[in-house]
Scaffold this active site. Structure first.
Site, short mmCIF file in Angstrom:
data_model
loop_
_atom_site.label_atom_id
_atom_site.label_comp_id
_atom_site.label_asym_id
_atom_site.label_seq_id
_atom_site.Cartn_x
_atom_site.Cartn_y
_atom_site.Cartn_z
N CYS A 106 1.18 -0.78 0.41
CA CYS A 106 0.03 0.61 0.12
C CYS A 106 0.91 1.21 -0.34
O CYS A 106 1.89 1.52 -0.44
CB CYS A 106 -1.37 0.07 1.22
SG CYS A 106 -2.30 0.80 1.25
N THR A 107 0.40 2.19 0.85
CA THR A 107 1.42 3.48 1.39
C THR A 107 2.81 3.48 1.43
O THR A 107 3.67 4.32 1.07
CB THR A 107 0.27 4.63 1.81
OG1 THR A 107 -0.03 4.10 2.55
CG2 THR A 107 -0.77 5.04 1.04
#
Length: 233
Positions: A106-107
């Site tokens: 993800c981030t």
């Protein structure tokens, strides 16, 4: 034989599944080769995740200065706060410079990119932050997971399990990775089928998702115009 340490970085407001998904996949590698899979943090104390539950890292950054692989899970506010943490970013830069594998979920890729470790590399992140990843110098692409040299990055949350299996195959072979997939019974059949990305693009989902966080992001980035320009241009 010297252990190949795979270090999962834990920090405040991390998304638990970003961490636990690939951790569950890669931990069994300890049974198939010279691997040691650990969680690392700035201090050995409970860290509050973005679900409220707490996680205690097994080792400090100082105890694992040169891991074979470094894995950055993501979140919403967590990674942004992490980018303003000088001790954490110094560790990511130092460990990431020598690591054989740079991985993220993800981030978490935004942290790697902010540390200068994904410059010019093909990478992915949660779909709502792909444009930000591009501004940090990576070649952002919407794929479930992406491999580019020593970097392997996953899209949002559940994609970390896919990335973990791909990394397990790279490190220990397809048979081991297939065995782990069977052990954890990873055979997803979501009730609504595949994500309709055309619908996501047409909907207001991105705005609805991120707008509530904007004031908090702005507060976190006070005095950090270089980060503000990339995250909230």
């Amino acid at each position: 034989m010297q252990k190949k340490v795979i270090a999962f970085v834990v920090y405040p407001e991390v998304t638990p599944l970003d961490l636990v998904g690939p951790l569950q996949v890669l931990k069994p590698l300890e049974n198939f080769g010279p691997f040691e899979v650990v969680t690392v943090g700035e201090r050995l104390e409970p860290i509050t995740t973005d679900l409220g539950m707490r996680i205690v890292p097994e080792r400090t950054f100082a105890e694992v200065p040169g891991p074979y692989a470094i894995v950055l899970p993501g979140g919403v506010l967590g990674p942004i706060q992490a980018m303003t943490n000088d001790a954490l970013m110094a560790y990511v830069r130092s460990a990431g410079t020598t690591a054989e594998v740079l991985a993220s979920v993800c981030t978490g890729s935004l942290i790697l990119a902010a540390a200068g470790l994904l410059e010019g590399r093909k990478a992915t992140t949660h779909w709502s932050f792909l444009d930000a990843l591009e501004r940090f110098g990576a070649r952002a692409t919407r794929e479930r997971w992406v491999e580019d040299g020593r970097a392997i990055t996953a899209a949002g949350v559940s994609a970390g399990i896919d990335m973990g299996l791909a990394l397990a195959a790279r490190l220990a072979g397809d048979t081991v990775a297939r065995s782990i997939q069977a052990i954890i019974e990873y055979d997803p059949k979501p009730p609504f089928g595949e994500v309709d990305w055309d619908w996501v693009e047409r909907s207001e989902l991105k705005r609805t998702l991120l707008t509530p966080y904007v004031p908090a992001i702005q507060k976190l980035l006070e005095g950090r115009p270089e980060l503000m320009a990339k995250l909230l241009p």
